[in-house]
Design a protein around this motif. Structure first.
Motif, PDB file in Angstrom:
ATOM      1  N   LYS A 293       0.836  -1.210   0.000  1.00 18.56           N
ATOM      2  CA  LYS A 293       0.000   0.000   0.000  1.00 18.56           C
ATOM      3  C   LYS A 293       0.866   1.254   0.000  1.00 18.56           C
ATOM      4  CE  LYS A 293      -4.084  -1.978   2.229  1.00 18.56           C
ATOM      5  NZ  LYS A 293      -4.971  -1.960   3.430  1.00 18.56           N
ATOM      6  N   ALA A 294       1.936   1.221   0.792  1.00 22.28           N
ATOM      7  CA  ALA A 294       2.844   2.372   0.825  1.00 22.28           C
ATOM      8  C   ALA A 294       3.469   2.606  -0.544  1.00 22.28           C
ATOM      9  CB  ALA A 294       3.925   2.138   1.876  1.00 22.28           C
ATOM     10  N   ASN A 295       3.875   1.537  -1.223  1.00 27.44           N
ATOM     11  CA  ASN A 295       4.485   1.681  -2.535  1.00 27.44           C
ATOM     12  C   ASN A 295       3.469   2.145  -3.584  1.00 27.44           C
ATOM     13  OD1 ASN A 295       7.075   1.134  -1.853  1.00 27.44           O
ATOM     14  ND2 ASN A 295       7.269  -0.753  -3.044  1.00 27.44           N
ATOM     15  N   GLN A 296       2.229   1.729  -3.437  1.00 32.88           N
ATOM     16  CA  GLN A 296       1.202   2.190  -4.372  1.00 32.88           C
ATOM     17  C   GLN A 296       1.019   3.700  -4.240  1.00 32.88           C
ATOM     18  OE1 GLN A 296      -2.529   0.159  -3.925  1.00 32.88           O
ATOM     19  NE2 GLN A 296      -3.476   1.166  -5.676  1.00 32.88           N
ATOM     20  N   ALA A 297       1.024   4.186  -2.996  1.00 27.24           N
ATOM     21  CA  ALA A 297       0.908   5.635  -2.778  1.00 27.24           C
ATOM     22  C   ALA A 297       2.142   6.362  -3.302  1.00 27.24           C
ATOM     23  CB  ALA A 297       0.723   5.910  -1.295  1.00 27.24           C
ATOM     24  N   LEU A 298       3.329   5.790  -3.070  1.00 28.66           N
ATOM     25  CA  LEU A 298       4.566   6.410  -3.564  1.00 28.66           C
ATOM     26  C   LEU A 298       4.565   6.461  -5.095  1.00 28.66           C
ATOM     27  CD1 LEU A 298       7.184   4.736  -1.191  1.00 28.66           C
ATOM     28  CD2 LEU A 298       6.737   7.194  -1.373  1.00 28.66           C
ATOM     29  N   MET A 302       5.065   9.687  -7.369  1.00 30.74           N
ATOM     30  CA  MET A 302       6.180   9.760  -8.317  1.00 30.74           C
ATOM     31  C   MET A 302       5.696  10.097  -9.726  1.00 30.74           C
ATOM     32  SD  MET A 302       8.244   6.446  -6.848  1.00 30.74           S
ATOM     33  CE  MET A 302       9.253   6.193  -8.299  1.00 30.74           C
ATOM     34  N   ASP A 303       4.531   9.596 -10.096  1.00 28.92           N
ATOM     35  CA  ASP A 303       3.996   9.868 -11.427  1.00 28.92           C
ATOM     36  C   ASP A 303       3.710  11.352 -11.654  1.00 28.92           C
ATOM     37  OD1 ASP A 303       4.143   7.215 -12.082  1.00 28.92           O
ATOM     38  OD2 ASP A 303       2.044   6.764 -11.606  1.00 28.92           O
ATOM     39  N   LYS A 304       3.563  12.105 -10.569  1.00 29.21           N
ATOM     40  CA  LYS A 304       3.256  13.536 -10.684  1.00 29.21           C
ATOM     41  C   LYS A 304       4.509  14.419 -10.632  1.00 29.21           C
ATOM     42  CE  LYS A 304      -1.147  12.760  -8.283  1.00 29.21           C
ATOM     43  NZ  LYS A 304      -1.931  13.039  -7.050  1.00 29.21           N
ATOM     44  N   LEU A 305       5.673  13.785 -10.401  1.00 28.90           N
ATOM     45  CA  LEU A 305       6.912  14.558 -10.238  1.00 28.90           C
ATOM     46  C   LEU A 305       7.829  14.416 -11.440  1.00 28.90           C
ATOM     47  CD1 LEU A 305       7.745  13.552  -6.535  1.00 28.90           C
ATOM     48  CD2 LEU A 305       6.902  15.782  -7.314  1.00 28.90           C
ATOM     49  N   PRO A 306       8.627  15.429 -11.730  1.00 26.57           N
ATOM     50  CA  PRO A 306       9.655  15.296 -12.783  1.00 26.57           C
ATOM     51  C   PRO A 306      10.684  14.234 -12.369  1.00 26.57           C
ATOM     52  CG  PRO A 306       9.335  17.602 -12.167  1.00 26.57           C
ATOM     53  CD  PRO A 306       8.608  16.794 -11.151  1.00 26.57           C
ATOM     54  N   THR A 307      11.092  13.405 -13.316  1.00 33.22           N
ATOM     55  CA  THR A 307      12.003  12.304 -12.982  1.00 33.22           C
ATOM     56  C   THR A 307      13.391  12.788 -12.573  1.00 33.22           C
ATOM     57  OG1 THR A 307      12.567  12.091 -15.322  1.00 33.22           O
ATOM     58  CG2 THR A 307      10.801  10.675 -14.481  1.00 33.22           C
ATOM     59  N   ASP A 308      13.737  14.025 -12.879  1.00 29.72           N
ATOM     60  CA  ASP A 308      15.076  14.525 -12.514  1.00 29.72           C
ATOM     61  C   ASP A 308      15.053  15.359 -11.235  1.00 29.72           C
ATOM     62  OD1 ASP A 308      13.621  16.588 -13.573  1.00 29.72           O
ATOM     63  OD2 ASP A 308      15.220  17.345 -14.889  1.00 29.72           O
ATOM     64  N   SER A 309      13.929  15.390 -10.517  1.00 28.59           N
ATOM     65  CA  SER A 309      13.829  16.201  -9.304  1.00 28.59           C
ATOM     66  C   SER A 309      14.347  15.419  -8.096  1.00 28.59           C
ATOM     67  CB  SER A 309      12.379  16.622  -9.055  1.00 28.59           C
ATOM     68  OG  SER A 309      11.580  15.480  -8.752  1.00 28.59           O
ATOM     69  N   SER A 310      14.748  16.160  -7.067  1.00 30.68           N
ATOM     70  CA  SER A 310      15.250  15.523  -5.842  1.00 30.68           C
ATOM     71  C   SER A 310      14.130  14.789  -5.110  1.00 30.68           C
ATOM     72  CB  SER A 310      15.887  16.574  -4.931  1.00 30.68           C
ATOM     73  OG  SER A 310      14.938  17.582  -4.610  1.00 30.68           O
ATOM     74  N   ASP A 311      12.901  15.335  -5.157  1.00 30.18           N
ATOM     75  CA  ASP A 311      11.769  14.657  -4.509  1.00 30.18           C
ATOM     76  C   ASP A 311      11.498  13.303  -5.156  1.00 30.18           C
ATOM     77  OD1 ASP A 311      11.413  16.694  -2.742  1.00 30.18           O
ATOM     78  OD2 ASP A 311       9.754  17.649  -3.830  1.00 30.18           O
ATOM     79  N   PHE A 312      11.594  13.263  -6.480  1.00 27.48           N
ATOM     80  CA  PHE A 312      11.374  11.989  -7.182  1.00 27.48           C
ATOM     81  C   PHE A 312      12.425  10.973  -6.765  1.00 27.48           C
ATOM     82  CE2 PHE A 312      12.092   8.947 -10.558  1.00 27.48           C
ATOM     83  CZ  PHE A 312      10.808   8.601 -10.965  1.00 27.48           C
ATOM     84  N   LYS A 313      13.680  11.422  -6.665  1.00 26.95           N
ATOM     85  CA  LYS A 313      14.765  10.524  -6.286  1.00 26.95           C
ATOM     86  C   LYS A 313      14.552   9.983  -4.875  1.00 26.95           C
ATOM     87  CE  LYS A 313      18.783   8.497  -6.355  1.00 26.95           C
ATOM     88  NZ  LYS A 313      18.919   7.174  -7.026  1.00 26.95           N
ATOM     89  N   ALA A 314      14.125  10.848  -3.951  1.00 29.49           N
ATOM     90  CA  ALA A 314      13.912  10.417  -2.567  1.00 29.49           C
ATOM     91  C   ALA A 314      12.787   9.391  -2.486  1.00 29.49           C
ATOM     92  CB  ALA A 314      13.591  11.641  -1.698  1.00 29.49           C
ATOM     93  N   LYS A 315      11.716   9.655  -3.212  1.00 27.21           N
ATOM     94  CA  LYS A 315      10.589   8.717  -3.182  1.00 27.21           C
ATOM     95  C   LYS A 315      10.949   7.404  -3.893  1.00 27.21           C
ATOM     96  CE  LYS A 315       7.033  12.249  -2.704  1.00 27.21           C
ATOM     97  NZ  LYS A 315       6.791  11.901  -1.278  1.00 27.21           N
ATOM     98  N   GLU A 316      11.769   7.497  -4.931  1.00 32.63           N
ATOM     99  CA  GLU A 316      12.207   6.282  -5.624  1.00 32.63           C
ATOM    100  C   GLU A 316      13.067   5.419  -4.695  1.00 32.63           C
ATOM    101  OE1 GLU A 316      13.912   5.237 -10.016  1.00 32.63           O
ATOM    102  OE2 GLU A 316      15.069   6.699  -8.838  1.00 32.63           O
ATOM    103  N   ASP A 317      13.935   6.071  -3.911  1.00 40.42           N
ATOM    104  CA  ASP A 317      14.769   5.322  -2.962  1.00 40.42           C
ATOM    105  C   ASP A 317      13.897   4.640  -1.906  1.00 40.42           C
ATOM    106  OD1 ASP A 317      17.033   6.081  -4.282  1.00 40.42           O
ATOM    107  OD2 ASP A 317      17.530   7.739  -2.914  1.00 40.42           O
ATOM    108  N   GLU A 318      12.876   5.348  -1.429  1.00 43.41           N
ATOM    109  CA  GLU A 318      11.963   4.760  -0.442  1.00 43.41           C
ATOM    110  C   GLU A 318      11.182   3.593  -1.065  1.00 43.41           C
ATOM    111  OE1 GLU A 318       8.239   6.071   2.478  1.00 43.41           O
ATOM    112  OE2 GLU A 318       9.288   7.588   1.264  1.00 43.41           O
ATOM    113  N   TYR A 319      10.756   3.783  -2.301  1.00 43.40           N
ATOM    114  CA  TYR A 319      10.026   2.739  -3.036  1.00 43.40           C
ATOM    115  C   TYR A 319      10.880   1.471  -3.160  1.00 43.40           C
ATOM    116  CZ  TYR A 319       7.476   0.627  -7.007  1.00 43.40           C
ATOM    117  OH  TYR A 319       6.773  -0.214  -7.831  1.00 43.40           O
ATOM    118  N   ASN A 320      12.142   1.640  -3.566  1.00 45.08           N
ATOM    119  CA  ASN A 320      13.036   0.493  -3.726  1.00 45.08           C
ATOM    120  C   ASN A 320      13.379  -0.154  -2.374  1.00 45.08           C
ATOM    121  OD1 ASN A 320      13.163   0.596  -6.512  1.00 45.08           O
ATOM    122  ND2 ASN A 320      14.922   1.979  -6.540  1.00 45.08           N
ATOM    123  N   ALA A 321      13.477   0.669  -1.325  1.00 44.57           N
ATOM    124  CA  ALA A 321      13.735   0.119   0.007  1.00 44.57           C
ATOM    125  C   ALA A 321      12.570  -0.775   0.448  1.00 44.57           C
ATOM    126  CB  ALA A 321      13.949   1.242   1.015  1.00 44.57           C
TER     127      ALA A 321
END
Length: 506
Positions: A293-298, A302-321
């Motif tokens: 559920k947490a990853n679905q929300a992340l 992420m789909d609403k953020l630019p892929t080169d932004s720092s927020d996207f990177k942080a959420k991607e790291d949390e998603y992969n964790a």
């Protein structure tokens, strides 16, 4: 009933060498193929630089399975034609060396492209070897009973291959943990297990290379070749009036057998077991649910953020964790159950092949022989998948054991049947068409049919929502019942092989 009127002479040394070579070939056919579910996820994870349960790994797993099946089907058909043109032993030997060298090179791959390429060449070697080997073996024993025993029992070793590769994989993992194996010059230290497992594919090349000089080419093929009486194989002959029914029925039945294996057994092991209501799997589900559920929300964020932004990177790291946590829970809780189910399925397949080998001695009617496995399957599959799986999950392993016997036995059946229904100059071509076009290309697509069509429809018809493992299991049962019903109906058109003439199957 099927019996010999006179006792055949005992097998000599050459005949026993033939049996040994064939058994090694069939064993490692399955060994090489069943490496895929053991090594593919960790290999893709390393080469794609994502966790093993990342969506990219799932997507590429499907692509690799599709590409290998397609390659095996196309080049396997060509290999059958070459078996009729160049000789059974020659093509069989070449194909064994192809599928022995290819996994070693796959284990040394440093890019996704090379891994996929060498897995495809491995499948090509296996698809060619099976047809060449059953054709060769069927023509080397002039006594009917000895021939049927040799074909039936050597094919039983194919199921041993599935059990063997699992044991080897576990052994390699243990050796690496104890630091008994050195790191390879390629890849990450954490990925040595899948690389070493692939490289064990070289094993069959060694005994085969030593034994091949001492076994003969098929006399039925060689005598015609030397006398200039061997006709050139043509694919069009398979659809001539005298062989059209044989070709179509054998191809359809082969497709049904492979569809049951891939669309029911393998899909259940990979996608259905996480829905099995046994204690370890239920505990894993309770732990994984919040992370999913947490990853679905992340993912939505992420789909609403630019892929080169720092927020996207942080959420991607949390998603992969979170994916890594899910992967660890799955490995500790679900994977042992999956391995147990897989083991019982393989054990059932071995029993089915042994029962087929025994039945060959006593049952002359090829239709009745096939029904001995189709009819029980028509009863077992709906009971096991529609009742036992959801209601008596603790007994499911015994259900898949029985289903495995009914399904896998049919592979041995076609290995014995196909060489008898095609003339010598078309024996490899006809067997390759039925096995590789019907089985490898059409039949294996049932896995996608189950997971990509039937399971989503079930989810839609039952109120929407995601495709759960429980729905995948029901879809696998629907596929199994459907192809068994279709196979049973098609079997009424199955031709009985023509009477044998002289020492050859003609």
């Amino acid at each position: 009933m099927n019996s010999s009127s006179t006792a055949a002479a005992p097998l000599g040394k050459t005949a026993w060498l033939v049996v040994i070579v064939a058994a090694i070939g069939f064993l490692f056919d399955t060994y090489e193929l069943l490496m895929t579910p053991l090594v593919l996820a960790p290999a893709l994870s390393e080469l794609l630089h994502v966790p093993p349960n990342h969506p990219d790994v799932t997507a590429w797993s499907g692509r690799v399975l599709w590409m290998t099946a397609l390659s095996g089907g196309i080049f396997g058909l060509l290999g059958g034609w070459l078996t009729d043109r160049l000789g059974r032993k020659t093509v069989m030997a070449g194909s064994i060396f192809v599928y022995s060298i290819s996994p070693v090179l796959a284990g040394l791959s440093t890019s996704l492209g090379w891994l996929v390429f060498f897995r495809c060449t491995t499948f090509v070697g296996v698809c060619v070897e099976f047809v060449a080997a059953v054709t060769w073996l069927s023509e080397l024993f002039p006594d009917k009973r000895q021939r049927e025993l040799a074909v039936g029992w050597t094919q039983a070793f194919a199921s041993v291959g599935g059990l063997f590769v699992t044991s080897v994989s576990v052994g390699i993992g243990s050796l690496l943990q104890k630091k008994y194996l050195p790191d390879l010059p390629v890849g990450e230290a954490s990925g040595m297990a899948w690389r070493y497992t692939l490289m064990t594919g070289l094993i069959p090349a060694l005994p085969i290379a030593l034994l091949l000089p001492f076994v003969p080419e098929s006399a039925a093929w060689l005598e015609r070749k030397r006398a200039g009486q061997l006709q050139r194989p043509r694919f069009g002959e398979l659809f001539a009036p005298g062989l059209l029914r044989t070709t179509l029925v054998a191809t359809a039945l082969s497709a049904c057998a492979y569809a049951a294996a891939f669309g029911t057994l393998q899909v259940t092991v990979s996608g259905g077991v996480p829905g099995l209501k046994v204690p370890d799997v239920l505990e894993a589900g309770a732990q994984v649910g919040p992370l999913n559920k947490a990853n679905q929300a992340l993912k939505e964020e992420m789909d609403k953020l630019p892929t080169d932004s720092s927020d996207f990177k942080a959420k991607e790291d949390e998603y992969n964790a979170n994916l890594r946590k899910i992967g660890k829970i799955t490995k500790d809780k679900v994977q042992p159950v999956r391995e147990q189910v897989q083991f019982m399925q393989e054990l059932g397949g071995l029993l089915g092949r042994i029962l087929l080998a025994l039945a060959l001695i006593y049952v002359a009617s090829k239709r009745l022989l096939l029904w001995m496995f189709q009819v029980p399957g028509l009863l077992i599959i709906p009971i096991v998948w529609f009742y036992v799986f959801p209601n008596q999950p603790e007994y499911f392993i015994w259900g898949i054991f029985m289903a495995g016997a009914c399904i896998v036995s049919q592979f041995s059946y076609f290995g014995e049947y196909l060489p008898k229904v095609f003339p010598v100059h078309l024996r490899g071509t006809g067997g390759a068409f039925a096995t590789n076009v019907g089985g490898r290309m059409v039949g294996t697509s049932a896995a996608f049919l189950t997971t990509g069509a039937i399971a989503p429809l079930l989810a839609k018809w039952t109120g929407g929502g995601p495709v759960t493992p429980e729905k995948v299991a029901i879809a696998a049962g629907i596929t199994g019942v459907s192809v068994f019903v279709l196979g049973f109906l098609v079997s009424f058109f199955l031709p009985q092989p023509p009477p044998e003439k002289g020492k050859d199957i003609v």
